[in-house]
Structure formats: structure tokens, C-alpha cells
Design an enzyme around this catalytic site. Structure first.
Site, PDB file in Angstrom:
ATOM      1  CG  HIS A 178       8.295 106.903  45.708  1.00 13.83           C
ATOM      2  ND1 HIS A 178       9.189 107.811  45.256  1.00 13.83           N
ATOM      3  CD2 HIS A 178       7.227 107.752  46.299  1.00 13.83           C
ATOM      4  CE1 HIS A 178       9.016 109.207  45.509  1.00 13.83           C
ATOM      5  NE2 HIS A 178       7.729 109.005  46.234  1.00 13.83           N
ATOM      6  CG  ASP A 211      18.636  96.574  49.218  1.00 15.07           C
ATOM      7  OD1 ASP A 211      17.835  96.922  48.838  1.00 15.07           O
ATOM      8  OD2 ASP A 211      19.223  95.448  49.536  1.00 15.07           O
ATOM      9  CB  SER A 260       7.368 112.350  45.290  1.00 12.39           C
ATOM     10  OG  SER A 260       7.743 112.602  46.494  1.00 12.39           O
TER      11      SER A 260
END
Length: 372
Positions: free
Chosen positions: A164, A229, A305
Site C-alpha cells: 500500500h 476483499d 507501515s
């Protein structure tokens, strides 16, 4: 008596379960991992680089949600482990993979809107200060991405981070084409490069030295929509630098079950946004796990992250203690636990398949990736 003999034989045959003496050492298990090889590669249109970089990922699907979700089929797993490669000139390719099991192998509800906290009770993070600590292993393996996340050195030219930080699941983020990796280094008062340092030229503070990224690998399991998902299972990416970084790096390893981790704990260091310029170290207990994720409550903030989650265990073959990256810190989750919202920080586990994929990205030869 026969039953007792059978039990003793089973215990003796089990690898890494029973210590040979009373001085037990947490030992790295021996894994024979599958083989993942590219089958075909095709060119894609150049991406737009129009997504905003996200420094954390939030998902409502917790441990029970993951455990109750259907297992992916073989074709789905192949699709998830296929990958895109982004090059520094902006070109993009997609590689389909095959998964092979050799004959001698074996592997061992949405939270309510609220201010998201990633600090649990007393803040147990430690800011790492001083050249003697920051420049030494394992803290020296932590690097900063120009998109704002953290990464970990896992080879001479490779950095492991969260997907991400590069791609939001639909598009590459702004800055991904000119991605850089920052290495903390001493900043000298007189501008000296380190030769003949005197007291007046001692390091005053640390600064980042940046290296451009040559190419980036992101699994399609992330690009296709977070693996069904339901969560963060494929939130990892590998960056190849344009030149070697010349630092000691930390090897990757297959994540053992949480009950086999020393003290049931994990460790990681990252560049949390609330402590700008500081490398922040923390450790904590694993609270729960699924096949792909570790749930814990390590104190963390956006910016951490992509940090490599590691443990230190005994390497029997080499007769020494060794740290290995067993996961990638992904982000934050609000989880509905029996009707009560509970928050976790989540790390993506390096499973045997993910190990085979990441190792192949690094080494380019599956024969070097057979032992996890």
C-alpha cells in the site's frame, strides 16, 4: 507400554518440537518451500501515478472473519502470486507464475467511525538515538521510503515494504515512479565526510541519504483487491535499488506459528510520523493469527507501515542465533469481537508461498530458494 513407545517415537521424529536437553532454544524450523516460476510476461500501459499514498490500511475483517473465509483455489492462488513490475522509466509489466511442488518438498463488521489509535495504554515505543545504535544491526536495516513508509533491507540491493506504500489497490501512488529509499547517516557539523574527525566535527544529528529504486514488484493479490476483499493478505512489495547499499541486511524466513516464537513476541522498527526523523523500535506479544496474518497490539503510528517484523531464533545448521524477517507490518484494524469493537495492528506473514515468491524476486533462481 506399546502406546508409550509409539509416543516416544513420534516425539523424537517431530522436528523442532522437543528440545534435546533442558536448555531449550527457540529454533528456526526447517521448511522445504514450493517453487514459483514466471511463465509469461506482457507489457502493460504506463500507469497514471494518480493515487494518494496511504500510510496505513484499515480493514474490518478480523481473525474470525479470515478463519471462516473459504480457502482460495489453486488457480486463485496462482493469480494472487502473479505480479506487476514497475520500472524507473515508468514502464509496467505483468508476469503470470506457475506453482510447483517438487517431490521432496513439504511445508512444514465494520468499526464505527472514530479517531484511529495505534497506541495501546502506555506508549511502549523506544526512539533510537545515537550513531552507535542507528548505524548498527539490526536498526541499520530500517530505511525510509520517499512515499512516507518504512522498509527493511533484505539483500544487497533489495528492500521489503508494504504494497500500500506503492499502490492503493487500484493505481500506483504519486511518487512511485521516482521512488527513493532513505538511509540514516551521521550529519557532521563541519561538513566533513568522516575522515580525521575531531571533537569539533562530531556528528550533530542524522540525515537521510537517498538511493533511487530501479524496479518494484507488487503481487496481484494486492492489486486485484486485497485478496477476496477481506483483508491485507498480500500487502507486501519488493524494491530493487539502482546500486548496492553496502549495509548488513536481514534475511527473510518463513513465519513459524505464533506459539513457537520466542516469548510469543515480535519486533520491528519504523519511522512513525509522530516522531519525525526518529527511528522507533517496539516489541509485543502476538494476540492471534491466521495463515496469512499476525494480530498484535504493538504501539505504532502511520509511517511505520512496511516495517519488517522479525524474531531472533537459533539456527541449528549454522550453530548460531539469527534474526529473520517473518512478516511485514501492514496497518490497523477495528475488529468486531463478540459484538465489542477491538483494535489490532496487523502484520502480513511470510508463508512458504510468499517466501518462494519474494526469494525468487531477490535471487532469480529457484534453486536458491528451497530452504525457508
Amino acid at each position: 507400554m506399546a502406546g508409550l513407545s509409539t509416543l516416544i517415537l513420534l516425539l523424537c521424529a517431530a522436528k523442532d518440537v522437543m528440545p534435546s536437553n533442558s536448555h531449550w532454544k527457540p529454533t528456526w524450523p526447517s521448511y522445504r518451500v514450493p517453487v514459483i516460476l514466471p511463465r509469461s510476461t506482457l507489457n502493460l500501459d504506463k500507469p497514471q501515478f494518480d493515487a494518494e499514498a496511504r500510510l496505513e490500511v484499515v480493514s474490518p475483517c478480523g481473525p474470525e472473519c479470515h478463519k471462516s473465509s473459504p480457502l482460495p483455489t489453486y488457480e486463485e492462488v496462482k493469480n494472487y502470486l502473479s505480479y506487476e513490475t514497475l520500472y524507473a522509466n515508468g514502464s509496467l509489466t505483468e508476469t503470470e507464475v506457475g506453482i510447483y511442488i517438487l517431490s521432496n518438498s513439504g511445508d512444514g463488521s465494520q468499526g464505527k467511525s472514530r479517531t484511529k489509535r495505534q497506541i495501546y495504554g502506555y506508549d511502549s515505543r523506544f526512539s533510537i538515538f545515537g550513531k552507535d545504535f542507528l548505524m548498527n544491526y539490526p536498526f541499520s536495516t530500517s530505511v525510509k521510503l520517499s512515499t512516507g513508509c518504512t522498509g527493511t533491507l533484505v539483500a544487497e540491493k533489495h528492500v521489503l515494504t508494504a504494497a500500500h506504500c506503492i499502490h492503493d489497490g487500484k493505481s500506483y501512488v504519486k511518487g512511485a515512479q521516482k521512488l527513493r529509499v532513505g538511509f540514516l547517516k551521521p550529519k557532521l557539523k563541519d561538513g566533513s565526510k568522516g575522515a580525521n574527525i575531531t571533537n569539533s566535527a562530531m556528528p550533530e544529528k542524522m540525515k537521510f541519504q537517498w538511493i533511487r529504486v530501479k524496479r518494484t514488484h507488487v503481487p496481484k493479490g494486492w492489486i486485484k483487491g486485497n485478496a477476496n476483499d477481506i483483508g491485507m493478505d498480500y500487502d507486501y512489495a519488493l524494491l530493487e535499488l539502482k546500486k548496492p547499499h553496502k549495509r548488513k541486511f536481514m534475511k527473510i524466513g518463513v513465519s513459524p506459528p505464533a506459539r513457537h516464537l520466542p516469548g510469543g513476541r515480535i519486533h520491528f522498527s519504523g519511522y512513525d510520523n509522530d516522531r519525525p526523523g526518529n527511528l522507533v523500535y517496539r516489541f509485543c506479544d502476538v494476540k492471534d493469527e491466521t495463515y496469512d496474518l499476525l494480530y498484535q497490539q504493538c504501539d505504532a503510528q502511520p509511517g511505520a507501515s512496511g516495517s519488517g517484523v522479525y524474531v531472533r531464533m537459533w539456527k541449528r545448521q549454522n550453530h548460531k542465533w539469527e534474526r529473520k524477517i517473518i512478516g511485514i507490518f501492514s496497518g490497523h484494524q477495528w475488529v468486531d469481537m463478540n459484538g465489542t469493537p477491538q483494535d489490532f495492528n496487523v502484520a502480513v506473514r511470510i508463508t512458504p508461498l510468499k517466501y518462494a515468491q519474494i526469494c525468487y524476486w531477490i535471487k532469480g533462481n529457484y534453486l536458491d530458494c528451497r530452504e525457508g
